[in-house]
Design an enzyme around this catalytic site. Structure first.
Site, PDB file in Angstrom:
ATOM      1  N   GLU A   1      33.568  37.628  37.644  1.00 52.46           N
ATOM      2  CA  GLU A   1      33.172  38.464  38.776  1.00 52.46           C
ATOM      3  C   GLU A   1      31.658  38.440  38.992  1.00 52.46           C
ATOM      4  OE1 GLU A   1      36.834  41.690  38.968  1.00 52.46           O
ATOM      5  OE2 GLU A   1      34.957  42.311  38.043  1.00 52.46           O
TER       6      GLU A   1
ATOM      7  N   GLU B   1      43.038  38.406  39.092  1.00 57.17           N
ATOM      8  CA  GLU B   1      43.215  39.784  38.635  1.00 57.17           C
ATOM      9  C   GLU B   1      43.778  40.654  39.744  1.00 57.17           C
ATOM     10  OE1 GLU B   1      39.897  41.900  37.054  1.00 57.17           O
ATOM     11  OE2 GLU B   1      39.105  40.181  35.953  1.00 57.17           O
TER      12      GLU B   1
END
Length: 683
Positions: A162, A319
């Site tokens: 991320e 995710e």
């Protein structure tokens, strides 16, 4: 364009001949005693898991001191997973530096605009432009790649994690130096920069590159083009860091594909992912539902946009959550059926992998209340039974693997420059919400049962019959010409308030608004009419506007007024216009109508292009349709958006998943929150 998912991801570590959808989670075995690991692999096999991401936050465990390495535990985990037939998307472990590194080199820590140091204690506490951090991080990447290059479990590399989630904007001295280099490359000369930044205002003219800083805490509004360029630079700085890790991996393991997980969702706007996509071998994304009336619309919007970023090729859902998360003000558990519906909606929009954060719910740490595939309650739980059921469903959907999305006739244009620039300070209103406006148009299309793509300016826009460009604030001259050609060639453009206002340097297009689009739209606005937070205006088509109004004067030929203001300062003036031009048209909506108001307006705008819903009447607004396609088949994903059963008369095909109904023509009935997939021959 990024390539499709490499076949090794869909076939497992041994390269089985049968293609499949990937299914799994982030796996963090370092959080658990060794005795749990074998049980994890057994349960993964029971659930149908065939891929996991490993090592994401393991730097301190792998390298406990500067010249000390401990790979023994990770070797054992890799071997166990391979023995269980589970592939590994191996992270480079660089997401969060270990305490020994920040203690020895505090100069790697980010600095806020107000000069505060971002200290260790959470995660992602590093500067994207720090040469010291990069030296240590790339050393770790080399060690990882050298050790696991030939491990049979390795199916992909996962760069960091991320990127930019917590460190997108760093205002340190490292960032200042890198920002100056970026500006030199963009503008070449100080004269070029001074013109672009409009530094004649407020005596800001620069006479030396060293005078230039990031937009740190200032006495008033910082230079707007400086702010916009710093946003562009910050995205580019992280992209450059991504390249640095990727290049090491490609050097040492050229046979292993490389990805990193984007965060195309809601308010994550600092990273221009459309610009990043070409740097990796396949696109991956993380997405989390935020409760609210448009929660599933936003999920669909983000998955749709991710598909566009991936070039409409299959991508990897890295995710999402099985149930509640830990970081919202109130963390709601998902209802029965939501786990599968949310997952399959991503597949409907092109995902060939469905993964969760995380495999086993943590017993300690900041995310211990974040749901997982194996919850605190263990395998004897509703969540794990739902996880296992989804694994079986994805196995039944194996024929879909590798197919791309079938383009729609309608597109919603999403532009990072416009997002960044339209919401800056010292503007007509601070109430404008770029992402919300784009989402409202998408929600309205869903309410009508009209399939649409969410695209970026890097997309071939000429392939769409209708192009909706909400708050397209930044319009360089080349884009203005492209949109004019699009309309004259037969396309139907719809745009909104605060569009066409500035060029790429955030300079106003003079002569009246909407600037670069004024001639195309055949209207002129001399002054904006933003509304106070609680104000509304009525239109004569029974809709209400908020946030914005425009004092429109019709200037061009063949302009039709589709709606007028009934109340407010501009009563009786045009509120919605459309101008025929060439073989197409250009429409303008001068106020925020919200999803409901747009759903009332859109049929008239779509009718010009002959666009209608592809769904049977009983399903429109209640079922979302997405279509994937390969050389032989079309796959119709039918997603029930409601808590009621919905009939689907007239739809035929082989049922891959879903329940057969008893409608008069033998069609389907979709139970509440369920998904069906029909396979039809490809035309």
């Amino acid at each position: 364009m990024p390539p499709t998912l490499p076949s090794r991801l869909l076939r497992g570590p041994d390269g089985d001949a049968t293609s499949r959808l990937a299914y799994g989670a982030d796996y963090n075995p370092e959080q658990w005693p060794r005795a749990v690991w074998e049980e994890d692999v057994r349960l993964m096999r029971e659930a149908g898991v065939n891929i996991v991401s490993v090592g994401i936050f393991s730097w301190a465990r792998i390298q406990p001191a500067e010249n000390v390495w401990d790979f023994a535990w990770l070797d054992e985990v890799m071997d166990l997973l391979h023995a269980g037939g589970i592939g590994v998307d191996l992270a480079t472990a660089t997401a969060s530096p270990p305490p020994w590194l920040t203690a020895a080199h505090p100069e790697i820590l980010p600095v806020t605009a107000s000069g505060e140091t971002v200290w260790p204690g959470a995660r992602q506490h590093w500067r994207p432009t720090s040469p010291v951090f990069r030296e240590h991080a790339l050393r770790l990447v080399r060690e990882m790649a050298g050790r696991y290059a030939d491990h049979p479990a390795l199916v992909a590399w996962h760069v960091s994690n991320e990127l930019g989630c917590h460190n997108i904007y760093d205002h340190s001295d490292d960032a200042a130096r890198a920002f100056r280099d970026w500006l030199r490359a963009r503008y070449a000369t100080l004269d070029g920069l001074n013109h672009a930044w409009g530094t004649a205002f407020w005596a800001q003219r620069y006479s030396d590159w060293e005078q230039i800083l990031p937009p740190r805490l200032a006495a008033s509004h910082p230079n707007p083009t400086q702010q916009l360029d710093f946003k562009r630079f910050s995205s580019d700085a992280l992209k450059e860091y991504l390249r640095a890790e990727r290049d090491v991996l490609r050097e040492l393991t050229p046979q292993v594909p490389v990805t990193t997980n984007f965060m195309v969702m809601g308010g994550t706007k600092g990273m221009d992912y459309a610009d990043w996509a070409g740097e990796i071998d396949f696109v991956s994304n993380d997405h989390y539902v935020v409760p609210g009336p448009q929660a599933r619309d936003e999920l669909s919007f983000s998955a749709n946009l991710t598909s566009s970023i991936a070039g409409h090729r299959p991508w990897f859902l890295m995710e999402h959550s099985t149930s509640a998360v830990n970081w919202q003000p109130v963390n709601l558990a998902k209802r029965e059926g939501d786990l599968a519906r949310d997952s399959l909606l991503h597949v409907a929009h092109g995902a060939d992998a469905v993964c969760f954060f995380q495999w086993r719910q943590s017993a300690a740490g900041a995310e211990k209340y974040h749901s997982a595939m194996v919850p605190h309650a263990g395998a004897d739980s509703e969540v794990f039974r739902a996880v296992t059921g989804l694994g079986q469903t994805l196995e039944a959907l194996a024929p879909v693997a590798g197919s791309g999305r079938e383009p729609a006739r309608v597109a919603v244009l999403f532009d990072w420059d416009s997002w960044w620039a339209s919401e800056q300070d010292s503007h007509p209103t601070s109430l404008l919400d770029y992402h919300q406006e784009a989402l409202d148009w998408y929600s309205a299309l869903l309410a009508l049962g009209v399939r649409a793509d969410v695209v970026t300016t890097r997309t071939d826009l000429t392939s769409y019959d209708v192009l909706i460009a909400p708050v397209l604030h930044v319009v360089p001259e080349a884009l203005a010409k492209d949109l004019t050609r699009y309309v004259e060639g037969g396309g139907h453009l719809v745009t909104t308030y605060f569009s066409g206002i500035v060029d790429e340097n955030d300079h106003i297009w003079l002569g009246g608004y909407p600037g670069a689009l004024r001639e195309l739209l055949g209207i002129r606005v001399e002054e904006f009419g933003p509304l106070l937070a609680d104000d509304t205006v009525e239109l004569d088509n029974a809709t209400n506007g908020t946030v914005w109004t425009d004092r429109i004067t019709v200037t061009g030929p063949e302009v039709e007024v589709l709606a007028r203001y009934r109340t407010g300062a501009y009563a009786e003036r045009p509120a919605v216009t459309r101008r025929a031009s060439g073989r197409g048209s250009a429409a303008y909506v001068s106020t925020r109508l919200g999803a409901d108001g747009l759903a009332g307006l859109l049929p008239r705008l779509l009718a010009t292009a002959g666009v209608e819903s592809e769904l049977p009447a009983p399903a429109r607004g209640r079922v979302e349709l997405a279509v994937r396609r390969d050389a032989e088949s079309r796959y119709l994903f039918l997603v029930n958006r409601t808590d009621d059963s919905v009939p689907l008369p007239g739809l035929t095909g082989d049922l891959l998943i879903g329940q057969a109904g008893d409608t008069a023509d033998g069609g389907l009935v979709l139970p509440p929150r369920e998904v069906a997939v029909l396979r039809q021959p490809s035309p």
